[in-house]
Design a protein around this motif. Structure first.
Motif, short mmCIF file in Angstrom:
data_model
loop_
_atom_site.label_atom_id
_atom_site.label_comp_id
_atom_site.label_asym_id
_atom_site.label_seq_id
_atom_site.Cartn_x
_atom_site.Cartn_y
_atom_site.Cartn_z
N GLN A 1 0.80 -1.23 0.00
CA GLN A 1 0.00 0.00 0.00
C GLN A 1 0.83 1.27 0.00
OE1 GLN A 1 -3.78 0.11 2.17
NE2 GLN A 1 -3.17 2.08 3.01
N VAL A 2 2.10 1.20 0.44
CA VAL A 2 2.95 2.39 0.37
C VAL A 2 3.86 2.35 -0.86
CG1 VAL A 2 2.90 2.95 2.82
CG2 VAL A 2 4.59 1.30 1.98
N GLY B 1 -2.06 -1.25 5.05
CA GLY B 1 -2.65 -0.16 5.81
C GLY B 1 -2.42 -0.34 7.30
N ASP C 1 4.50 11.73 0.46
CA ASP C 1 3.31 11.05 0.98
C ASP C 1 3.38 10.93 2.51
OD1 ASP C 1 1.97 10.56 -1.46
OD2 ASP C 1 3.33 8.89 -1.88
N ASN D 1 5.51 9.38 4.25
CA ASN D 1 6.18 8.18 4.74
C ASN D 1 7.53 8.56 5.34
OD1 ASN D 1 4.20 6.30 3.68
ND2 ASN D 1 5.03 6.77 1.65
N PRO E 1 4.38 4.44 7.97
CA PRO E 1 3.56 4.88 6.84
C PRO E 1 3.02 6.29 7.04
CG PRO E 1 2.32 3.37 8.23
CD PRO E 1 3.73 3.37 8.76
N GLU F 1 0.27 7.55 6.42
CA GLU F 1 -1.10 7.63 6.93
C GLU F 1 -1.14 7.88 8.43
OE1 GLU F 1 -5.18 4.91 6.84
OE2 GLU F 1 -3.50 4.42 5.51
N THR F 2 -0.06 7.54 9.13
CA THR F 2 -0.01 7.74 10.58
C THR F 2 0.86 8.93 10.97
OG1 THR F 2 1.86 6.22 10.89
CG2 THR F 2 -0.36 5.27 10.94
N ASP G 1 1.22 13.08 10.91
CA ASP G 1 0.30 14.21 10.78
C ASP G 1 0.97 15.54 10.45
OD1 ASP G 1 -1.94 12.55 11.53
OD2 ASP G 1 -1.13 12.60 13.56
N ASN H 1 -0.21 17.04 7.07
CA ASN H 1 -0.73 16.01 6.17
C ASN H 1 -2.14 16.39 5.72
OD1 ASN H 1 -1.68 13.58 4.96
ND2 ASN H 1 -0.34 12.37 6.28
N ARG I 1 -4.49 14.73 4.86
CA ARG I 1 -5.51 13.86 5.44
C ARG I 1 -6.10 14.45 6.72
NH1 ARG I 1 -1.43 9.92 4.16
NH2 ARG I 1 -2.12 8.35 2.63
N ARG I 2 -5.32 15.33 7.36
CA ARG I 2 -5.74 15.89 8.65
C ARG I 2 -6.22 17.33 8.48
NH1 ARG I 2 -4.40 13.27 13.31
NH2 ARG I 2 -6.01 14.70 14.07
#
Length: 514
Positions: free
Chosen positions: A4-5, A23, A381, A383, A435, A437-438, A440, A451, A453-454
């Protein structure tokens, strides 16, 4: 296949029953089977666990070719236990061993010839540095090494993915029944959190100490009911290399700027209120964040509910002042923290399973509001790489990086934008450890990136004077100063697997081209 990464995981690995990373919470509610409780021979009344020598203790353990041995790293660069034990193992002619350590570094340099001659053929560790890292990167280990987070190591042992045959637990003090403590001897390290899972699940447990104390050794970190033998040696560690008088307090204006930006991110987001929880690193910009938080905490009468992880003098000082209510300790980095644990009210030890195990029902990392972490590289991304250096060689440690990033409400990476004439923020990291995704927020000396996403954090920090930039803007600034980094050339040989905390493979590390 690509995970996924976006990292290529060789199909041959996946046919062996491994899964590619999909994920950070892909395995949520995944049903694991815990390893069976170990069988222990009864210790009859009046029988002694104290054994005359390491060689005799190893012989009694039944250690033989192909087995797994484990160690902890609380003695850090002052550790003498691993080298001492393997010197005896080598003389006994035992080979093809799997070394499961919580971390490996300069103190274990003497193991390199044993990697080369086949005494050690497999390694699992939450950190690999210095000569051991060089050896693994050069492909000298017979099988690819496993790089696991602290929580991932506990998970692997508890599920039986790694079965420890003989655990060697270095202890500053122990009594004749094996109750072992990180305090009270000439090699104090404070706590023995990393060794708790080894003591619980290994088939045979040997405590190695240089200070035998009267029974009962209280308070103890390792329970004697799990210990088979106690060996007294001359020295388990070099005190001056275990814990210095203080960790490095930075005066570098660049690091102080980064720390101030990170502190502003904390103080201007919603979880900065009375009772918030926090973890930070042990040096440079990470450590300096606390000095910027403290004045505002005093001014607004905000107290930290608990601090977590590796502990340093500034955290202890804030606890004694009353700015922190509790410290949950898994590692002590300096003398003040070693002296404080179990002595200062509110400063207590927890096991690494309690700290970060993704399988249990009470990991402290799940209740973190903020964590401040470092990085070797970050990509667009978000990462993060903390394991592989700019030369392609293994030289770092995921430690609790992966675990805390997954658990915290707000994960902040602090790093200079340029390190050693190389860009820290780039299109693609050399290896993925944590990753995006975790992750911020990324705080650098040239600005702060949130990020996308946040959006909640974006909205909150837009109200501040922080120099907010996109991660692409930070990359472009870095490239404009030092140029775009040339990709490192690797061979096809896989020398290490980077495991995500849930057991899936987030990356593989290949041997660099010479």
């Amino acid at each position: 296949m690509k995970n996924q990464v976006g990292r290529e995981i060789p199909d041959a690995l996946l046919t062996e029953g491994l899964e590619a990373y999909q994920g950070p919470f892909y395995r949520e509610n995944y049903e694991y089977t815990r390893a069976a409780a170990k069988v222990r021979p009864m210790v009859t009344p009046k029988a002694s666990k104290v054994v005359d020598s390491l060689e005799e203790a190893i012989r009694q353990s039944g250690l033989k070719d192909g087995m797994t041995v484990s160690f902890h790293h609380h003695f850090r660069n002052g550790d003498r236990v691993i080298a001492m034990v393997f010197d005896v193992i080598h003389r006994m002619g035992i080979k093809d061993l799997y070394l499961c350590a919580s971390s490996l570094g300069k103190a274990q340099a003497s193991l390199v010839p044993m990697i080369e001659d086949g005494t050690i053929t497999r390694i699992s560790s939450s950190g690999v540095r210095d000569e051991i890292g060089e050896a693994l990167s050069a492909g000298k280990l017979a099988h690819p090494a496993w790089i696991r987070s602290h929580g991932g190591r506990v998970r692997a042992i508890e599920t039986g993915e790694v079965h420890v045959d003989v655990a060697f637990i270095g202890a500053p003090t122990a009594d004749a029944y094996g109750n072992a403590s990180g305090k009270g001897g000439k090699s104090d390290c404070g706590v023995l959190s990393y060794a708790a899972v080894d003591a619980q699940y290994a088939d045979h447990v040997i405590v190695v100490t240089d200070t035998l104390v009267p029974f009962p050794n209280d308070p103890y970190s390792i329970d004697g009911i799990n210990v088979d033998a106690v060996v007294v040696v001359d020295q388990v560690g070099e005190a001056e290399k275990i814990a210095g008088n203080a960790v490095r307090q930075t005066s570098d204006p660049r690091e102080l700027m980064i720390a101030e930006y990170a502190a502003e991110c904390v103080m201007n987001t919603e979880w900065f209120r009375d009772g918030f929880s926090f973890q930070t690193g042990a040096g440079g910009a990470s450590l300096a964040v606390t000095q910027f938080l403290a004045p505002t905490m005093r001014e607004k009468d905000i107290h930290m509910g608990f601090a977590l992880g590796g502990i340093t003098a500034p955290m202890v000082a804030m606890l004694k002042e009353g700015l922190i209510r509790k410290i949950a300790d898994t590692q002590d980095f300096d003398i003040p923290s070693v002296e404080s644990v179990h002595e200062t009210p509110g400063h207590f030890e927890i096991t690494t399973s309690e700290y970060a195990n993704p399988l249990n029902k009470g990991a402290y990392v799940n209740l973190l509001d903020y964590v401040i972490l470092g990085a070797l590289e970050i990509d667009t991304d978000f990462n993060v790489n903390v394991v592989v250096g700019s030369d392609g060689k293994i030289q770092g440690a995921p430690g609790g990086h992966v675990d805390t990033a997954a658990g915290a409400k707000c994960t902040i990476i602090v790093t200079p934008l340029i390190r050693g004439r190389l860009a820290s923020v780039r299109d693609q990291v050399t290896s993925v450890t944590t990753p995006g995704e975790t992750v911020d927020i990324v705080a650098t000396d040239y600005g702060v990136a949130v990020n996308p996403r946040r959006q909640d954090l974006v909205e909150q920090l837009q109200k501040t004077d922080l120099p907010l930039k996109s991660i692409e803007e930070l990359r472009d600034i870095a490239y404009g100063i030092v140029g775009e980094p040339k990709p490192i050339e690797f061979t096809d040989q896989v020398v290490a697997l980077v495991e995500y905390r849930d057991g899936t493979i987030i990356d593989v590390i290949r041997k660099p081209q010479v």
